[in-house]
Design a protein around this motif. Structure first.
Motif, PDB file in Angstrom:
ATOM      1  N   LYS A   1      -3.586   1.262   5.549  1.00 51.44           N
ATOM      2  CA  LYS A   1      -2.528   1.905   4.767  1.00 51.44           C
ATOM      3  C   LYS A   1      -1.647   2.784   5.645  1.00 51.44           C
ATOM      4  CE  LYS A   1      -1.905   5.148   0.876  1.00 51.44           C
ATOM      5  NZ  LYS A   1      -0.810   4.415   0.222  1.00 51.44           N
TER       6      LYS A   1
ATOM      7  N   ASP B   1      -1.664  -4.861   2.187  1.00 53.14           N
ATOM      8  CA  ASP B   1      -0.239  -5.115   1.965  1.00 53.14           C
ATOM      9  C   ASP B   1       0.048  -6.538   1.514  1.00 53.14           C
ATOM     10  OD1 ASP B   1       0.641  -2.523   2.637  1.00 53.14           O
ATOM     11  OD2 ASP B   1       0.519  -2.998   4.778  1.00 53.14           O
TER      12      ASP B   1
ATOM     13  N   THR C   1       0.814  -1.215   0.000  1.00 52.31           N
ATOM     14  CA  THR C   1       0.000   0.000   0.000  1.00 52.31           C
ATOM     15  C   THR C   1       0.848   1.265   0.000  1.00 52.31           C
ATOM     16  OG1 THR C   1      -0.185  -0.086   2.418  1.00 52.31           O
ATOM     17  CG2 THR C   1      -1.967  -1.098   1.134  1.00 52.31           C
TER      18      THR C   1
ATOM     19  N   GLY D   1      -5.812   3.620  -2.618  1.00 50.05           N
ATOM     20  CA  GLY D   1      -5.974   2.174  -2.554  1.00 50.05           C
ATOM     21  C   GLY D   1      -7.380   1.741  -2.896  1.00 50.05           C
TER      22      GLY D   1
END
Length: 336
Positions: free
Chosen positions: A195, A80, A10, A16
């Motif tokens: 994030k 992630d 991220t 995102g």
């Protein structure tokens, strides 16, 4: 820990998930040049759903019993974990076919990768995640296209089939129909928190990777013919598009809307994406939000990734969150 495990995907993207969509107001302005274009008269198929209402996918009739449903969706990393990101992106792309009442048949990968920055084994994990969800959906995943890209991006182009007489469209809502939501909200604020902090929310990942297949099948069996899915424009944004296309207004009972448990603490702590704020700014002129707080309005406008179906009809086992009503002064009315 390997280099692959240490990478936080991220951090290689400006945003995102579906929060990276072009803001809805800007998107409307951009595609306005396509309005009124002369339709193509094909001897092979009839266009059933195209540009007019901004529906979830394009649909063409092949014969009396079969229609092709076509869509594409891709975005930057929302989590992630590379494998989970692949699963989420695939579920999100497949959702557009389910939202039209279709069954995905075949998909191809769309991959953008910063090849000199991130290792290819990470890209392989993304693709593996996408394949796992495509296989769960019973959808062939065959090939695709990749480019060297400054930001990692992944998604699918999907083709499905549907019964043209049982399509679910965003322009078939009628006053008096209840509104059903099949997944909880709160994905956007939790992804923003992830994030920023690296904190993992397993319930959010489970929600984003859950296919809308079963809900779509149940909706079709129940005779529901108006639907959309809730993604980057938030619940209010997608409901506005549905109500506007159908020529009705909508009431939302905010107390009936389900949320993932950590969502309100994430909102309280300020993890609100720019996409969510733009959603609320876009929808506000068309909505009566005077009965709720700004925080509640932000949650209702929260940019979702791989959200649930929003159905004009009641579906047992899922909450009814409002109803469609005759068109009034406001397209949307939110009640406490």
């Amino acid at each position: 820990m390997t280099a692959t495990q240490a990478v936080r995907l991220t951090q290689y993207a400006h945003g995102g998930g579906c929060a990276c969509k072009i803001p809805p107001g800007e998107l409307e302005e951009m595609v306005r040049v396509l309005a009124g274009a002369d339709p193509v008269h094909s001897p092979l198929c009839e266009l059933l759903v195209g540009l007019d209402t901004g529906d979830d996918a394009a649909v063409v009739r092949i014969d009396n019993d079969r229609a092709l449903v076509m869509t594409t969706d891709f975005f930057t990393p929302v989590v992630d974990n590379a494998y989970d990101w692949g699963r989420i992106a695939a579920a999100n792309a497949l959702s557009d076919v389910y939202a039209m009442g279709g069954q995905p048949v075949v998909a191809v990968n769309l991959l953008g990768w910063p090849r000199e920055v991130l290792p290819f084994d990470l890209a392989g994990e993304v693709l593996r995640g996408g394949m796992s969800v495509a296989h769960e959906a019973g959808c062939h995943l065959a090939g695709g296209h990749s480019i060297d890209d400054p930001e990692p991006k992944y998604g699918l182009a999907v083709t499905g089939i549907a019964d043209p007489g049982k399509l679910m469209r965003n322009d078939l809502g009628q006053a008096g129909q209840p509104l059903t939501l099949t997944k909880p909200l709160g994905i956007g604020v939790l992804n923003s928190r992830h994030k920023a902090t690296g904190e993992v929310f397993p319930d959010a990942v489970d929600t984003m990777t859950r296919l809308n297949r079963d809900a779509a099948r149940a909706a079709i069996d129940a005779g529901i013919r108006c639907a959309t899915d809730v993604t980057g424009f938030g619940l209010l944004g997608h409901l506005y598009k549905l109500a506007k296309a159908s020529g009705v207004s909508a009431i939302v009972n905010s107390a009936a809307v389900p949320y993932l448990e950590p969502a309100r603490p994430a909102l309280r702590d300020g993890y609100v994406s720019g996409g969510t704020r733009r959603n609320l700014q876009w929808i506000s002129p068309h909505a009566d939000l005077t009965s709720i707080s700004e925080d509640e309005a932000l949650l209702l406008a929260d940019a979702q990734t791989s959200g649930g179906l929003l159905l004009a009809g009641e579906l047992p086992g899922h909450p009814v969150i409002g109803e469609l009503i005759p068109r009034g002064e406001h397209v949307l009315i939110v009640q406490p």
